[in-house]
Design a protein around this motif. Structure first.
Motif, mmCIF file in Angstrom:
data_model
loop_
_atom_site.group_PDB
_atom_site.id
_atom_site.type_symbol
_atom_site.label_atom_id
_atom_site.label_comp_id
_atom_site.label_asym_id
_atom_site.label_seq_id
_atom_site.Cartn_x
_atom_site.Cartn_y
_atom_site.Cartn_z
ATOM 1 N N ILE A 1 57.904 46.915 54.585
ATOM 2 C CA ILE A 1 57.141 47.461 55.560
ATOM 3 C C ILE A 1 58.248 49.470 55.684
ATOM 4 O O ILE A 1 59.058 48.723 55.808
ATOM 5 N N HIS A 2 57.340 50.049 55.639
ATOM 6 C CA HIS A 2 57.486 51.803 56.269
ATOM 7 C C HIS A 2 57.619 51.968 57.177
ATOM 8 O O HIS A 2 56.454 52.073 57.851
ATOM 9 N N TRP A 3 58.412 52.738 57.812
ATOM 10 C CA TRP A 3 58.037 52.253 59.466
ATOM 11 C C TRP A 3 57.808 54.211 60.045
ATOM 12 O O TRP A 3 59.521 54.878 59.531
ATOM 13 N N HIS A 4 56.671 54.571 59.427
ATOM 14 C CA HIS A 4 56.404 56.075 59.864
ATOM 15 C C HIS A 4 56.500 57.149 60.610
ATOM 16 O O HIS A 4 56.096 56.794 61.625
ATOM 17 N N GLY A 5 57.529 57.899 60.424
ATOM 18 C CA GLY A 5 57.667 59.216 61.732
ATOM 19 C C GLY A 5 59.253 58.597 62.390
ATOM 20 O O GLY A 5 60.130 59.197 62.891
ATOM 21 N N LEU A 6 59.296 56.897 61.709
ATOM 22 C CA LEU A 6 60.760 56.963 62.750
ATOM 23 C C LEU A 6 61.804 57.532 62.272
ATOM 24 O O LEU A 6 61.872 57.470 60.813
ATOM 25 N N MET B 1 51.613 66.424 52.705
ATOM 26 C CA MET B 1 52.786 66.202 52.819
ATOM 27 C C MET B 1 53.765 65.879 53.475
ATOM 28 O O MET B 1 54.007 66.497 54.767
ATOM 29 N N HIS B 2 54.431 64.509 53.337
ATOM 30 C CA HIS B 2 55.178 63.774 54.322
ATOM 31 C C HIS B 2 56.966 63.716 53.220
ATOM 32 O O HIS B 2 57.012 63.101 52.702
ATOM 33 N N MET B 3 57.579 63.179 54.840
ATOM 34 C CA MET B 3 59.008 63.183 54.865
ATOM 35 C C MET B 3 59.464 61.705 55.608
ATOM 36 O O MET B 3 59.058 62.090 56.813
ATOM 37 N N HIS B 4 60.228 60.800 54.889
ATOM 38 C CA HIS B 4 60.559 60.085 56.011
ATOM 39 C C HIS B 4 61.906 60.264 56.431
ATOM 40 O O HIS B 4 62.340 60.884 55.627
ATOM 41 N N GLY B 5 62.008 59.572 57.527
ATOM 42 C CA GLY B 5 63.466 59.853 58.276
ATOM 43 C C GLY B 5 63.370 60.840 59.050
ATOM 44 O O GLY B 5 64.590 61.005 59.932
HETATM 45 CU CU CU Z 1 56.861 57.772 56.293
#
Ligand code: CU
Ligand code: C2O
Ligand code: CU
Length: 533
Positions: free
Chosen positions: A127-132, A452-456
């Motif tokens: 699981i990835h917590w998108h935006g966290l 385009m999305h950046m994690h973290g």
């Molecule tokens: Cu994400």
């Protein structure tokens, strides 16, 4: 055993029927690393101290196959997150009845969360917590994927400000498939700043996940029916679902509502508007509340993005949320008609009905929307370590693959221009050269928008620039961007360059940045970046 959602084996069999076989079977081997231990770290962000008096919320969360009713007739096989609170307030999890969508977490900023993920799927997952904003060990990088039958223990503190975040799978080359068959859930954070505003809450706070799906005659979801073509454009369904249901009618009271929208589609982009031309009152984006409400005639919502609306239904009879027509790029140029015309019956950019609102009895008296919602510390360009020299990421087609600076995803690789320093404010730029002169080659010179999305991290959009050759189609979407708030995903249209300021705080480690068109991501339009201390 022919049950859908497809096991990986079935999926490859199906994919093998089409032109997608080459690309898809190239993903045959999925590395499954053993479950990583929970991060044993303490960290501090000014103002956010995990309260020792409030113990962790502990949640058991299983990813498993099941069936749910979606269309009339047979139930639809889906993949679904099922969760229960082991320790903590039961109301921290809200379940959408009869939906394949996972539970909605409702937590407070500062809350410590422990999630015990159990993989009961036939494939690896994570699981990835998108935006966290959490440590990399908790972020769901594909190298942490767990094999069927295994578990993964998440343990993190919610540092993010109030807002609607979400979670979904992130295993190597399987993200699109797993999200499509149902794995996704919302993660809603509240904080004191937000609570003080008295925004519509409880039954007046409605999370709405918009997705498109395609079904076969037996009500099973089908995916990637056009093989390689779907991989290049992204897979588009022909049925719009809201919170996992088609033909949605929202029965509301005559009162004010907070509508929290997530585009949870794999690749479809929406141009959302009220059908009667009432302007939309936008109060929040990916990373929470804006400083002040803004109005738009329509808003663009690309995969992964969230937007929150405040709407007073006491002033309306009935309402309809629609997606308006726009030129999406991919339908134009060489890709239109001709040999590549075999895509979805409902390409990106066609008009769609999203949901109908039926206004009933009188509800709570409407209190006016505060004109000041929050404070956002504006990053200043002069504080960026590279203010004169943006770190530039070029999106372009090479062969049949969308690439970032000419590269595709490699599990562990981090290039020199993908390393940043902990604590730095950086100036980044995403440049979409697809379809332009010099971008791509020959007939594969496709015009594709890329969210385009950046994690973290959450970032701030500071500038958009459009190549003049793309201006006409751009003007059909550009007044629907909401760049005033915190973002973790930003739509970059063909011919466009988007500049953002982003600070890398608190956690060193390797995170991802990628296109949130999940077919693009799975095909390699993703890279690592590393934060070094
Ligand atoms: Cu994400
Ligand atoms: Cu929601 Cu890596 O993404
Ligand atoms: Cu893309």
């Amino acid at each position: 055993m022919a049950s859908n959602p497809l096991s990986r084996r079935d999926f490859l069999k199906l994919a093998g029927l089409g032109a997608g076989a080459t690309i898809l079977s190239a993903c045959g081997i999925i590395p499954a690393s053993p479950s990583a231990p929970a991060a044993d770290v303490t960290f501090s962000t000014p103002g956010i101290t995990p309260s020792p008096t409030s113990p962790a919320l502990i949640v058991d969360l299983t990813a498993a196959r099941t069936t749910v009713p979606i269309l009339s007739g047979a139930e639809t096989p889906v993949w679904r997150y099922q969760a229960s609170v082991r320790d903590g307030a039961a109301e921290s999890l809200q379940v959408l009845d009869g939906s394949y969508l996972g539970p909605i977490f409702r937590v407070k900023r500062g809350q410590r969360i422990q999630v015990k993920l159990k993989n009961e799927l036939p494939d690896p997952t994570i699981i990835h917590w998108h935006g966290l904003h959490i440590p990399e060990e908790m972020d769901g990088h594909p190298r942490y994927a767990i094999a069927p039958g295994k578990t993964f223990d998440y343990d993190f503190t919610v540092l993010n400000r109030a807002g609607m975040y979400w979670f979904h799978p992130h295993p190597h080359q399987l993200t699109g498939q797993q999200a499509y068959f149902g794995l996704a859930g919302l993660f809603i954070v509240s904080d004191d700043e937000e609570n003080a505003l008295g925004l519509p809450s409880g039954e007046y706070d409605l999370p709405l996940v918009i997705q498109d799906r395609m079904f076969d005659a037996a009500n099973r979801m089908v995916y990637m029916v056009n093989g390689m073509m779907d991989q290049m454009t992204g897979f588009l369904g022909d049925t719009i679902l809201v919170n996992g249901k088609p033909d949605t009618i929202l029965d509301v009271k005559a009162s004010a509502y907070r509508l929290r929208l997530l585009n949870g589609s794999n690749s479809r982009i929406y141009k959302l508007a009220w059908q009667d031309d009432t302007p939309l009152m936008v109060i929040a984006t990916d990373g929470g509340l804006l400083e002040a409400p803004v109005t738009r005639d329509y808003v663009m919502l690309a995969p992964g993005e969230r937007i929150e609306l405040w709407v007073d239904f006491s002033a309306h009879q009935d309402a309809k949320l629609v997606s308006l027509a726009f030129e999406s790029g991919s339908a134009g140029g060489m890709m239109g008609g001709g040999m590549m015309g075999g895509g979805s019956t409902l390409p990106n950019g066609v008009p769609l009905d999203i949901l109908r609102v039926r206004v009933g009895e009188k509800g709570e008296p409407v209190s006016s929307l505060p004109q000041r919602l929050s404070s956002i510390a504006r990053h200043r360009m002069e504080d960026a370590v590279n203010s004169k020299n943006p770190r530039s990421f070029t999106l372009a087609m090479q062969g049949m693959i969308h690439t970032i600076n000419g590269r595709v995803f490699e599990m562990d690789a981090v290039a020199n221009d993908e390393i940043v320093r902990l604590g730095d404010l950086e100036f980044w730029e995403f440049v979409n050269l697809e379809g332009g002169a010099g971008g791509g080659m020959g007939m594969m010179n496709m015009e594709m928008p890329h969210p385009m999305h950046m994690h973290g991290v959450q970032f701030q959009v500071v500038e958009r620039r459009i190549d003049r050759n793309f201006r006409t189609q751009y003007e059909q979407v550009s007044t629907g961007f909401v760049d005033e708030g915190w973002k973790d995903t930003v739509l970059v249209m063909p011919g466009e360059s988007v500049k953002v300021l982003v600070r890398f705080e608190d956690f060193a480690g390797t995170y991802l940045y990628h296109c949130h068109n999940l077919e693009h991501e799975d095909a390699g339009m993703m890279r690592n970046y590393r934060v070094e201390s």
